[in-house]
Write a protein that holds these residues in place. Sequence first.
Motif, PDB file in Angstrom:
ATOM      1  N   LYS A   1       0.833  -1.209   0.000  1.00 26.75           N
ATOM      2  CA  LYS A   1       0.000   0.000   0.000  1.00 26.75           C
ATOM      3  C   LYS A   1       0.863   1.252   0.000  1.00 26.75           C
ATOM      4  O   LYS A   1       0.509   2.262  -0.613  1.00 26.75           O
ATOM      5  N   LEU A   2       2.009   1.188   0.680  1.00 26.55           N
ATOM      6  CA  LEU A   2       2.932   2.318   0.733  1.00 26.55           C
ATOM      7  C   LEU A   2       3.843   2.380  -0.497  1.00 26.55           C
ATOM      8  O   LEU A   2       4.661   3.294  -0.621  1.00 26.55           O
ATOM      9  N   GLY A   3       3.718   1.381  -1.378  1.00 28.64           N
ATOM     10  CA  GLY A   3       4.544   1.355  -2.579  1.00 28.64           C
ATOM     11  C   GLY A   3       5.993   0.969  -2.311  1.00 28.64           C
ATOM     12  O   GLY A   3       6.896   1.335  -3.056  1.00 28.64           O
ATOM     13  N   ILE A   4       6.206   0.197  -1.243  1.00 31.78           N
ATOM     14  CA  ILE A   4       7.564  -0.180  -0.845  1.00 31.78           C
ATOM     15  C   ILE A   4       7.847  -1.628  -1.226  1.00 31.78           C
ATOM     16  O   ILE A   4       7.113  -2.532  -0.846  1.00 31.78           O
ATOM     17  N   VAL A   5       8.912  -1.809  -1.973  1.00 36.78           N
ATOM     18  CA  VAL A   5       9.459  -3.129  -2.251  1.00 36.78           C
ATOM     19  C   VAL A   5      10.784  -3.184  -1.511  1.00 36.78           C
ATOM     20  O   VAL A   5      11.666  -2.348  -1.753  1.00 36.78           O
ATOM     21  N   LEU A   6      10.913  -4.121  -0.580  1.00 41.22           N
ATOM     22  CA  LEU A   6      12.152  -4.193   0.192  1.00 41.22           C
ATOM     23  C   LEU A   6      13.313  -4.564  -0.729  1.00 41.22           C
ATOM     24  O   LEU A   6      13.225  -5.508  -1.506  1.00 41.22           O
ATOM     25  N   PRO A   7      14.414  -3.820  -0.611  1.00 37.62           N
ATOM     26  CA  PRO A   7      15.588  -4.125  -1.432  1.00 37.62           C
ATOM     27  C   PRO A   7      16.342  -5.317  -0.852  1.00 37.62           C
ATOM     28  O   PRO A   7      16.030  -5.796   0.248  1.00 37.62           O
ATOM     29  N   GLU A   8      17.337  -5.767  -1.583  1.00 37.24           N
ATOM     30  CA  GLU A   8      18.262  -6.766  -1.048  1.00 37.24           C
ATOM     31  C   GLU A   8      18.956  -6.121   0.148  1.00 37.24           C
ATOM     32  O   GLU A   8      19.374  -4.968   0.089  1.00 37.24           O
ATOM     33  N   ALA A   9      19.047  -6.846   1.251  1.00 38.24           N
ATOM     34  CA  ALA A   9      19.716  -6.316   2.444  1.00 38.24           C
ATOM     35  C   ALA A   9      21.176  -6.026   2.119  1.00 38.24           C
ATOM     36  O   ALA A   9      21.860  -6.850   1.507  1.00 38.24           O
ATOM     37  N   ALA A  10      21.638  -4.848   2.502  1.00 39.22           N
ATOM     38  CA  ALA A  10      23.006  -4.424   2.209  1.00 39.22           C
ATOM     39  C   ALA A  10      24.014  -5.271   2.974  1.00 39.22           C
ATOM     40  O   ALA A  10      23.796  -5.623   4.143  1.00 39.22           O
TER      41      ALA A  10
ATOM     42  N   VAL B   1      19.087   4.931  -2.156  1.00 35.99           N
ATOM     43  CA  VAL B   1      17.971   5.308  -3.020  1.00 35.99           C
ATOM     44  C   VAL B   1      18.414   5.009  -4.445  1.00 35.99           C
ATOM     45  O   VAL B   1      19.452   5.512  -4.896  1.00 35.99           O
ATOM     46  N   ASN B   2      17.649   4.166  -5.119  1.00 34.90           N
ATOM     47  CA  ASN B   2      18.002   3.724  -6.476  1.00 34.90           C
ATOM     48  C   ASN B   2      19.418   3.156  -6.527  1.00 34.90           C
ATOM     49  O   ASN B   2      20.169   3.407  -7.475  1.00 34.90           O
ATOM     50  N   GLY B   3      19.789   2.415  -5.500  1.00 40.34           N
ATOM     51  CA  GLY B   3      21.085   1.747  -5.457  1.00 40.34           C
ATOM     52  C   GLY B   3      22.261   2.634  -5.091  1.00 40.34           C
ATOM     53  O   GLY B   3      23.393   2.161  -5.025  1.00 40.34           O
ATOM     54  N   GLU B   4      22.022   3.915  -4.837  1.00 41.22           N
ATOM     55  CA  GLU B   4      23.098   4.851  -4.491  1.00 41.22           C
ATOM     56  C   GLU B   4      22.906   5.373  -3.074  1.00 41.22           C
ATOM     57  O   GLU B   4      21.783   5.613  -2.637  1.00 41.22           O
TER      58      GLU B   4
ATOM     59  N   ALA C   1      14.728   5.887   3.916  1.00 41.13           N
ATOM     60  CA  ALA C   1      15.469   4.853   3.188  1.00 41.13           C
ATOM     61  C   ALA C   1      16.251   3.965   4.164  1.00 41.13           C
ATOM     62  O   ALA C   1      16.343   2.751   3.966  1.00 41.13           O
ATOM     63  N   CYS C   2      16.791   4.548   5.211  1.00 39.54           N
ATOM     64  CA  CYS C   2      17.462   3.750   6.249  1.00 39.54           C
ATOM     65  C   CYS C   2      16.459   2.810   6.908  1.00 39.54           C
ATOM     66  O   CYS C   2      16.765   1.642   7.168  1.00 39.54           O
ATOM     67  N   GLY C   3      15.268   3.302   7.192  1.00 43.61           N
ATOM     68  CA  GLY C   3      14.227   2.472   7.792  1.00 43.61           C
ATOM     69  C   GLY C   3      13.832   1.314   6.898  1.00 43.61           C
ATOM     70  O   GLY C   3      13.615   0.188   7.375  1.00 43.61           O
ATOM     71  N   ILE C   4      13.756   1.559   5.604  1.00 42.23           N
ATOM     72  CA  ILE C   4      13.446   0.488   4.660  1.00 42.23           C
ATOM     73  C   ILE C   4      14.548  -0.569   4.701  1.00 42.23           C
ATOM     74  O   ILE C   4      14.273  -1.779   4.705  1.00 42.23           O
TER      75      ILE C   4
ATOM     76  N   ALA D   1      16.003  -7.046   8.731  1.00 44.05           N
ATOM     77  CA  ALA D   1      15.201  -7.875   9.635  1.00 44.05           C
ATOM     78  C   ALA D   1      14.636  -9.083   8.894  1.00 44.05           C
ATOM     79  O   ALA D   1      14.684 -10.213   9.399  1.00 44.05           O
ATOM     80  N   LYS D   2      14.128  -8.857   7.698  1.00 47.37           N
ATOM     81  CA  LYS D   2      13.565  -9.972   6.925  1.00 47.37           C
ATOM     82  C   LYS D   2      14.646 -10.993   6.588  1.00 47.37           C
ATOM     83  O   LYS D   2      14.423 -12.204   6.682  1.00 47.37           O
ATOM     84  N   LYS D   3      15.825 -10.518   6.206  1.00 48.21           N
ATOM     85  CA  LYS D   3      16.913 -11.437   5.881  1.00 48.21           C
ATOM     86  C   LYS D   3      17.339 -12.234   7.118  1.00 48.21           C
ATOM     87  O   LYS D   3      17.548 -13.444   7.048  1.00 48.21           O
ATOM     88  N   ALA D   4      17.455 -11.581   8.256  1.00 41.60           N
ATOM     89  CA  ALA D   4      17.907 -12.243   9.482  1.00 41.60           C
ATOM     90  C   ALA D   4      16.871 -13.209  10.043  1.00 41.60           C
ATOM     91  O   ALA D   4      17.218 -14.268  10.562  1.00 41.60           O
ATOM     92  N   LEU D   5      15.598 -12.834   9.947  1.00 39.34           N
ATOM     93  CA  LEU D   5      14.531 -13.602  10.584  1.00 39.34           C
ATOM     94  C   LEU D   5      13.787 -14.537   9.623  1.00 39.34           C
ATOM     95  O   LEU D   5      13.072 -15.420  10.075  1.00 39.34           O
ATOM     96  N   GLY D   6      13.910 -14.277   8.335  1.00 41.67           N
ATOM     97  CA  GLY D   6      13.177 -15.073   7.352  1.00 41.67           C
ATOM     98  C   GLY D   6      11.782 -14.541   7.082  1.00 41.67           C
ATOM     99  O   GLY D   6      11.175 -14.845   6.066  1.00 41.67           O
ATOM    100  N   THR D   7      11.258 -13.751   7.996  1.00 38.68           N
ATOM    101  CA  THR D   7       9.921 -13.184   7.870  1.00 38.68           C
ATOM    102  C   THR D   7       9.808 -11.960   8.781  1.00 38.68           C
ATOM    103  O   THR D   7      10.361 -11.941   9.881  1.00 38.68           O
TER     104      THR D   7
END
Length: 156
Positions: free
Chosen positions: A12-21, A46-49, A70-73, A79-85
């Motif tokens: 709904k917020l238009g957020i797609v989680l990126p690959e965790a850095a 933002v946009n990979g930069e 962007a830091c929050g995203i 969190a998703k990478k570490a926890l799986g969900t």
Amino acid sequence: MTETEIEARLAKLGIVLPEAAAAVASYVPAVEANGMLHISGQLPFVNGEIVKGRLGESLSLDEGVAAARACGIMILAQAKKALGTLDRIERVVKLGAFVNSTPDFTDQPKVANGASELMFDVLDEAGRHARSAVGVPVLPLGAGVEIDAILQIRAG
């Protein structure tokens, strides 16, 4: 809140989680200990930069707020990478916001709101947290903002 509810809020917020850095030095991005997930400081991508600059100099307040968001995203991606969900997040306990700013810039709390409001929007009441927001003279890689997090988590 279930994974489905969290994913629906992100959509709904238009957020797609990126690959965790990946870590940029000798540390790990996240550590799970005693029912808490400690997430290392995340930079604003933002946009990979990385959003670079100083608040009160080369970055506006609005750009700082967007960088904090962007830091929050990236915190959620870690969190998703570490926890799986994301379903395992019980509560955001604390955010620590570091704002690369000039000595006369005093709106660090407004900048940090970019991440705080994201947590409220995505996790509802579980996103309400304690927080610090401090000005610093420089951040890694010239980033404008860096934010770390402590999350209370459910057993996996």
